[in-house]
Write an enzyme that holds these catalytic residues in place. Structure first.
Site, short mmCIF file in Angstrom:
data_model
loop_
_atom_site.label_atom_id
_atom_site.label_comp_id
_atom_site.label_asym_id
_atom_site.label_seq_id
_atom_site.Cartn_x
_atom_site.Cartn_y
_atom_site.Cartn_z
N TYR A 68 0.49 -1.17 -0.19
CA TYR A 68 -0.07 -0.34 0.06
C TYR A 68 0.85 1.16 -0.20
O TYR A 68 1.69 1.80 1.23
CB TYR A 68 -1.01 -0.29 1.41
CG TYR A 68 -2.15 -0.94 1.57
CD1 TYR A 68 -2.58 -2.68 0.06
CD2 TYR A 68 -2.22 -1.25 2.42
CE1 TYR A 68 -3.00 -3.27 0.76
CE2 TYR A 68 -3.74 -2.81 2.53
CZ TYR A 68 -3.74 -3.29 1.51
OH TYR A 68 -4.89 -4.51 1.53
N PHE A 213 -12.94 -4.81 0.82
CA PHE A 213 -14.21 -3.86 -0.28
C PHE A 213 -16.30 -3.91 0.50
O PHE A 213 -16.50 -4.44 -0.19
CB PHE A 213 -14.33 -4.41 -1.79
CG PHE A 213 -14.76 -3.20 -2.46
CD1 PHE A 213 -14.43 -2.02 -2.38
CD2 PHE A 213 -15.43 -4.14 -3.32
CE1 PHE A 213 -15.28 -1.40 -3.50
CE2 PHE A 213 -15.90 -3.29 -4.70
CZ PHE A 213 -15.58 -1.48 -4.57
N PRO A 214 -15.78 -4.21 1.77
CA PRO A 214 -16.56 -4.24 2.88
C PRO A 214 -18.85 -3.72 2.33
O PRO A 214 -19.00 -3.99 2.85
CB PRO A 214 -16.55 -5.00 3.88
CG PRO A 214 -15.45 -3.60 4.08
CD PRO A 214 -15.05 -3.14 2.31
N GLY A 218 -23.63 -1.01 -4.54
CA GLY A 218 -23.78 0.00 -5.97
C GLY A 218 -25.24 -0.44 -6.07
O GLY A 218 -25.29 0.78 -4.94
#
Length: 289
Positions: A68, A213-214, A218
């Site tokens: 990261y 990506f909790p 969408g």
């Protein structure tokens, strides 16, 4: 650092990682970097504030990785939080080489993993890493060699426990033939439940499941969508609904929502206390694509 005076993250409950209890709603530090997870953040001072605020809100599980930035996330964690408060578990990872923004290349040679552990120890300013995760399994290197090197580092006292990321049930069991695996970090959220079998396996084996990506929901969270409707009825935000559903989904679930904003952090942590009813949880369960 002084202990938190108010700790809403504690409402998420606790889970034990290799004999160490943490509260289940953690913080993912990937976004403390520049665009494409590359370079320093645009606002380093805000990144430092986010980390310090997270701890004051009761977050005691922070997830990062050497890739990261690369390196920037680990360095900012040390700047913001060292000397670390008692009970804080910092997890990091290795297994990717970065060549530019949004470019990730798997590398799991034992010598490389050992080098990265040594460098993460230095950047984080610790003598032992509480949880070290293999960021990806390198298909060019036998899995037993990759896990075996991490097991050797554990035996040397440089890491305390071992986790995996983006793996199948079979890969988990293959890795467990070489060393104890205490966590698995796979992509999982309301609309992406491709790792359902992995989650169920982790629950059966008492392995922590860290969904990355909790918050993604969408179109389900859009105007008039089912998540928005549930959020309105519960008096919370769609993001809080997504996190509260994850926490309700399994006792081994350890969500690590990430952000570079203190305001967004506070919204995420408040999800630990969001109360969803049984009918609402059932409705969310039924939204799997």
């Amino acid at each position: 650092m002084s202990p938190p005076t108010s700790a809403p993250a504690h409402a998420s409950g606790e889970f034990t990682v290799a004999g160490r209890s943490v509260h289940r709603l953690g913080y993912g530090a990937m976004r403390l970097t520049g665009p494409g997870v590359w370079g320093p953040p645009r606002d380093r001072a805000e990144a430092v504030r986010v980390l310090r605020r997270a701890v004051h809100l009761g977050v005691d599980f922070i997830d990062t990785a050497d890739s990261y930035g690369p390196f920037h996330s680990e360095e900012i964690i040390r700047e913001a939080l060292h000397p670390y408060p008692d009970g804080l578990l910092i997890a990091t990872k290795a297994g990717f080489v970065r060549t530019g923004p949004n470019r990730w290349h798997t590398l799991g040679r034992p010598a490389y993993l050992r080098q990265q552990v040594e460098m993460s120890l230095r950047r984080l300013g610790v003598e032992r890493i509480g949880l070290f995760q293999l960021h990806r399994i390198d298909p060019e290197v036998p899995l037993a060699d990759q896990i075996g090197e991490l097991a050797a580092l554990r035996d040397e006292g440089k890491i305390a426990s071992i986790g995996l990321s983006e793996v199948s049930v079979r890969e988990i069991e293959d890795a467990r033939r070489t060393a104890e695996i205490v966590t698995v970090q796979n992509r999982y959220n309301l609309t992406d439940r491709g790792s359902e079998d992995v989650l169920e396996h982790c629950e059966a084996q008492g392995i922590g499941f860290i969904p990355w990506f909790p918050i993604a929901a969408g179109r389900l969270a859009g105007p008039g969508g089912p998540v928005e409707e549930i959020a309105r009825a519960a008096g919370v935000t769609p993001a809080q609904v997504s996190l509260a559903w994850l926490l309700a989904r399994s006792p081994v679930m350890l969500p690590i929502p990430g952000t570079s904003s203190v305001a967004h952090l506070e919204e995420n942590v408040a999800a630990a206390g969001a109360a969803l009813g049984g009918e609402q949880i059932a409705a969310l369960n039924a939204l799997a694509s």
